[in-house]
Design an enzyme around this catalytic site. Sequence first.
Site, PDB file in Angstrom:
ATOM      1  N   GLU A 457       0.831  -1.225   0.000  1.00  0.00           N
ATOM      2  CA  GLU A 457       0.000   0.000   0.000  1.00  0.00           C
ATOM      3  C   GLU A 457       0.857   1.263   0.000  1.00  0.00           C
ATOM      4  O   GLU A 457       0.605   2.202   0.755  1.00  0.00           O
ATOM      5  CB  GLU A 457      -0.991   0.003   1.180  1.00  0.00           C
TER       6      GLU A 457
HETATM    7  C1  LIG Z   1       2.875  -9.151   0.102  1.00  0.00           C
HETATM    8  C2  LIG Z   1       2.407  -8.158  -0.906  1.00  0.00           C
HETATM    9  C3  LIG Z   1       1.055  -7.981  -1.145  1.00  0.00           C
HETATM   10  C4  LIG Z   1       0.609  -7.104  -2.131  1.00  0.00           C
HETATM   11  N1  LIG Z   1      -0.718  -7.053  -2.465  1.00  0.00           N
HETATM   12  C5  LIG Z   1      -1.085  -6.381  -3.590  1.00  0.00           C
HETATM   13  C6  LIG Z   1      -2.415  -6.478  -4.109  1.00  0.00           C
HETATM   14  O1  LIG Z   1      -3.280  -7.132  -3.533  1.00  0.00           O
HETATM   15  N2  LIG Z   1      -2.702  -5.829  -5.265  1.00  0.00           N
HETATM   16  C7  LIG Z   1      -1.774  -5.090  -5.927  1.00  0.00           C
HETATM   17  O2  LIG Z   1      -2.089  -4.537  -6.959  1.00  0.00           O
HETATM   18  N3  LIG Z   1      -0.510  -4.950  -5.448  1.00  0.00           N
HETATM   19  C8  LIG Z   1      -0.141  -5.587  -4.309  1.00  0.00           C
HETATM   20  N4  LIG Z   1       1.141  -5.472  -3.834  1.00  0.00           N
HETATM   21  C9  LIG Z   1       2.052  -4.584  -4.496  1.00  0.00           C
HETATM   22  C10 LIG Z   1       2.585  -3.477  -3.598  1.00  0.00           C
HETATM   23  O3  LIG Z   1       1.631  -2.500  -3.370  1.00  0.00           O
HETATM   24  C11 LIG Z   1       3.843  -2.977  -4.303  1.00  0.00           C
HETATM   25  O4  LIG Z   1       4.799  -3.958  -4.074  1.00  0.00           O
HETATM   26  C12 LIG Z   1       4.417  -1.774  -3.769  1.00  0.00           C
HETATM   27  O5  LIG Z   1       3.665  -0.718  -4.182  1.00  0.00           O
HETATM   28  C13 LIG Z   1       5.875  -1.553  -4.209  1.00  0.00           C
HETATM   29  O6  LIG Z   1       6.159  -1.975  -5.503  1.00  0.00           O
HETATM   30  P1  LIG Z   1       7.481  -2.858  -5.780  1.00  0.00           P
HETATM   31  O7  LIG Z   1       7.530  -3.933  -4.779  1.00  0.00           O
HETATM   32  O8  LIG Z   1       7.503  -3.225  -7.192  1.00  0.00           O
HETATM   33  O9  LIG Z   1       8.694  -1.864  -5.446  1.00  0.00           O
HETATM   34  P2  LIG Z   1       9.349  -0.793  -6.417  1.00  0.00           P
HETATM   35  O10 LIG Z   1       8.303   0.075  -6.999  1.00  0.00           O
HETATM   36  O11 LIG Z   1      10.291  -1.464  -7.333  1.00  0.00           O
HETATM   37  O12 LIG Z   1      10.159   0.099  -5.387  1.00  0.00           O
HETATM   38  C14 LIG Z   1      11.450  -0.276  -4.925  1.00  0.00           C
HETATM   39  C15 LIG Z   1      11.904   0.771  -3.911  1.00  0.00           C
HETATM   40  O13 LIG Z   1      11.989   2.055  -4.521  1.00  0.00           O
HETATM   41  C16 LIG Z   1      11.291   3.005  -3.728  1.00  0.00           C
HETATM   42  N5  LIG Z   1      10.740   4.033  -4.617  1.00  0.00           N
HETATM   43  C17 LIG Z   1      10.034   3.861  -5.761  1.00  0.00           C
HETATM   44  N6  LIG Z   1       9.708   5.055  -6.272  1.00  0.00           N
HETATM   45  C18 LIG Z   1      10.210   5.999  -5.449  1.00  0.00           C
HETATM   46  C19 LIG Z   1      10.236   7.420  -5.435  1.00  0.00           C
HETATM   47  N7  LIG Z   1       9.664   8.140  -6.380  1.00  0.00           N
HETATM   48  N8  LIG Z   1      10.837   8.032  -4.415  1.00  0.00           N
HETATM   49  C20 LIG Z   1      11.437   7.335  -3.432  1.00  0.00           C
HETATM   50  N9  LIG Z   1      11.461   6.003  -3.397  1.00  0.00           N
HETATM   51  C21 LIG Z   1      10.856   5.341  -4.389  1.00  0.00           C
HETATM   52  C22 LIG Z   1      10.222   2.198  -3.014  1.00  0.00           C
HETATM   53  O14 LIG Z   1       9.827   2.859  -1.808  1.00  0.00           O
HETATM   54  C23 LIG Z   1      10.944   0.900  -2.738  1.00  0.00           C
HETATM   55  O15 LIG Z   1      11.674   1.036  -1.562  1.00  0.00           O
HETATM   56  C24 LIG Z   1       1.572  -6.328  -2.833  1.00  0.00           C
HETATM   57  C25 LIG Z   1       2.935  -6.470  -2.553  1.00  0.00           C
HETATM   58  C26 LIG Z   1       3.365  -7.381  -1.620  1.00  0.00           C
HETATM   59  C27 LIG Z   1       4.825  -7.521  -1.372  1.00  0.00           C
END
Ligand SMILES: Cc1cc2nc3c(=O)[nH]c(=O)nc-3n(C[C@H](O)[C@H](O)[C@H](O)COP(=O)(O)OP(=O)(O)OC[C@H]3O[C@@H](n4cnc5c(N)ncnc54)[C@H](O)[C@@H]3O)c2cc1C
Length: 789
Positions: A457
């Site tokens: 989230e």
């Molecule tokens: C267990 C789990 C359950 C989930 N459930 C759902 C679900 O039901 N439905 C759904 O659609 N999604 C779901 N998600 C997705 C979740 O919301 C995303 O994983 C999350 O938004 C982060 O995306 P990412 O893991 O690809 O990280 P990335 O986007 O690759 O980010 C990597 C890092 O970069 C940082 N970052 C990225 N952009 C910026 C910025 N502009 N400034 C500073 N820092 C930044 C992030 O904070 C993070 O630390 C789930 C994820 C997990 C792990």
Amino acid sequence: MIFWTIVVLLIGVPAVILGVPALRRSLVTPHIFALFKRILPAMSDTERDALEAGTTWWDADLFSGRPDWDKLMKLPKPTLTAEEQSFLDVEVRHLCELVDDWESTQVWQGIPAPAWQYARDKGFLGMIIPREYGGKAFSAYMHSQVVMQLSTRSSALAVQVMVPNSLGPAELLLHYGTEEQKNYYLPRLAAGKEIPCFALTSPYAGSDAAAIPDTGVVCMGTHEGRETLGLRITWNKRYITLGPIATLLGLAFRVVDPDRLLPPGTDTGITCALIPTTHEGVVIGRRHWPLGAVFQNGPTSGKDVFIPMNWIIGGPQQIGKGWRMLMECLAAGRAISLPSTSVGTAKLAVRGTSAYCAIRRQFKTPIGKFEGVQEALARMGGNLYMMDATRKLSALAVDLGEKPAVISAIAKYHVTERGRAVVNDGMDILGGKGICMGPSNFLGRAYQQIPIAITVEGANILTRCLIIFGQGAIRAHPYVLREMHATADKDQRRAELEFDDAFFGHVRFVCANAARGLWYALTGASSAPVPQQADPAMAGYYRAVGRMSTAFALLTDTSMFVLGGELKRRERISARLGDALSMLYLVSATLKRFEDDGRQADDAPYVHWSVQDALHKAQLALAGVLDNFPNRFIAGAVRVLLFPFGMPYAEPNDDLGGDVARAMQTAGPSRERLLADGFLADDLRDPVACGELAFALLPQVDAIEHRLKPAVRAGQLGAMPQTLPLLDQWSAHAVSLGLLTPEERRTLADFARFTDLSVHVDDFSPDLNAAVDAEQRRRMTAPAIVLEV
Ligand SMILES: Cc1cc2nc3c(=O)[nH]c(=O)nc-3n(C[C@H](O)[C@H](O)[C@H](O)COP(=O)(O)OP(=O)(O)OC[C@H]3O[C@@H](n4cnc5c(N)ncnc54)[C@H](O)[C@@H]3O)c2cc1C
């Protein structure tokens, strides 16, 4: 004469021009307006949707530099209806009893089927659905209470219940669904006949979810034997909670219309649809394994899957509106889900650890009496009090009809971060007991899985750097959004008038904050407002928030003025400003909770510790902005203005930390308020229950030990042993000497037994997998050891 001419030219003429609106609007405003339009950073539609989604609330007061405390304090205390309370006491408790976290993780790799069925049958998946559709229509506060209590038992269970009630099909249908969609799906969701999930995240679009590459091509196709207009969707999503077992897939994708089949002017873009997972081409079923947690989570995909237009949430007229829908719904859901699970986990950690500190002895002393352990305990207690206060105030905002975009991001970030700090401290205190996995370890899994709450989230780094301040600065600021709206207005005359009003209001605002900031600095903020009914012992904290809020507002405007659009990229500056705003929100929530709870004197150490800690952190954040501000001259000037005598707020001192640690290890109403509404098993197989039982007997045991000290000193008795066989012999001897009654002997024996179970660490035979399985089978077939206390 020359002097007066210069004065008139330099001061008088500008004063007249700026002071007479007609002159100002014709001579000055158009030039500033043109400059403003040029330097304003470009904003994409998705950024604009995110900014404009939701509402502002107490965050706007904090941004004003003059928070209206009476308004906050007059808000009702969050409460439950009789029906909600009964559901919490009966159904939620029973569901907790049906799940054992170790067993779910080691044996079932999922929530046990009877527990999940119970959750579905009893309406846990329909807590936010109105009664007319068969849902529970619970308040946001009740929803939070349920998720929080489930988390004190099993975080996997809490997640599976939380997701259908958070951002997903039900929430989207309620706000945007057609009548036909609502009438069909909402009763089925409320009754647990459908298991929903919502799929937004793609492998190459995580935090930047608006960049999803998944597409729905507008085309003709065959549905139920009829040729119909629809979408041919191709998607590849991952991390989807409940995805592997979902029956109803909420899907976000980008609509494209290459053959121009949609009416002219239709705004294609991100769109949300509901697709039954039995529909041909939908791929679900495979699972991710998020840090060993066993809630259902996995990928979903589909290639050229044809759906009719009426599967779009809200029908074809909602094509392209998906991003705005998601942003609006996220604001409310984010205030509830993860703050509630994190508070639940922290309550589990604090209950188990504080009892353990009181009963576990080393160097012949309970470990909770060592100053080093007290330091960590104080952080746990202070953080938990503030986390719970923040959870309650944020849920109240949602119940009052707000969609608090900034506040929900603050709650998500800071409550999950503090949850992580609480669990880390708990692990350090528990030592080996926290390290060795097994049914007797109540905190190891939480430690393993706490990063999940940090990531979902809105991953926390992004939430801190971009969302809290990025949205807050514009949404909650009294003038900036109005200025931006004016620049977007196509009607030049109306735009200039609106801009003139906002811009010069903004100038007055900055001047007022500068003057007030200096005045507060010189007078120790003694004139800053305090609510009429405030506890005098807390008055200084309200004043401190007033002072820091003024400093924050001035520093925000200074940063926007100096850095302009560059501020968006200077994340370390904007994140620190967001930290300061967040700390002021957390302090407000804590002070309100103290009043709502009836100013309990025994709770005061938690309030003092957490508020002093947060004010100190707010000050560090502002100091960090000044230390790293690119324009050193302006940074110096602002520092002299706001903090001429240095930084005013100290960290909580050791004595206060000691008070908090002692309060946590004292049975009674204050500790129960700290841990309120968490689940506590009455089964001796549960390590937390054993710790609590030993903890409850501790005052009697201490009294006996104290009474027998002279006999021990005189050599009549040896020192009281801790372990059972030795204690048994020792207490038999004491009874025979008439130093102990048989009843006291039983108390000592019970205490030793419960302590023994509480300090127990599991061991397994060398083939670990087989051994863990066998141990599980033994535990599962063994009857519950239900206590009669
Ligand atoms: C267990 C789990 C359950 C989930 N459930 C759902 C679900 O039901 N439905 C759904 O659609 N999604 C779901 N998600 C997705 C979740 O919301 C995303 O994983 C999350 O938004 C982060 O995306 P990412 O893991 O690809 O990280 P990335 O986007 O690759 O980010 C990597 C890092 O970069 C940082 N970052 C990225 N952009 C910026 C910025 N502009 N400034 C500073 N820092 C930044 C992030 O904070 C993070 O630390 C789930 C994820 C997990 C792990």
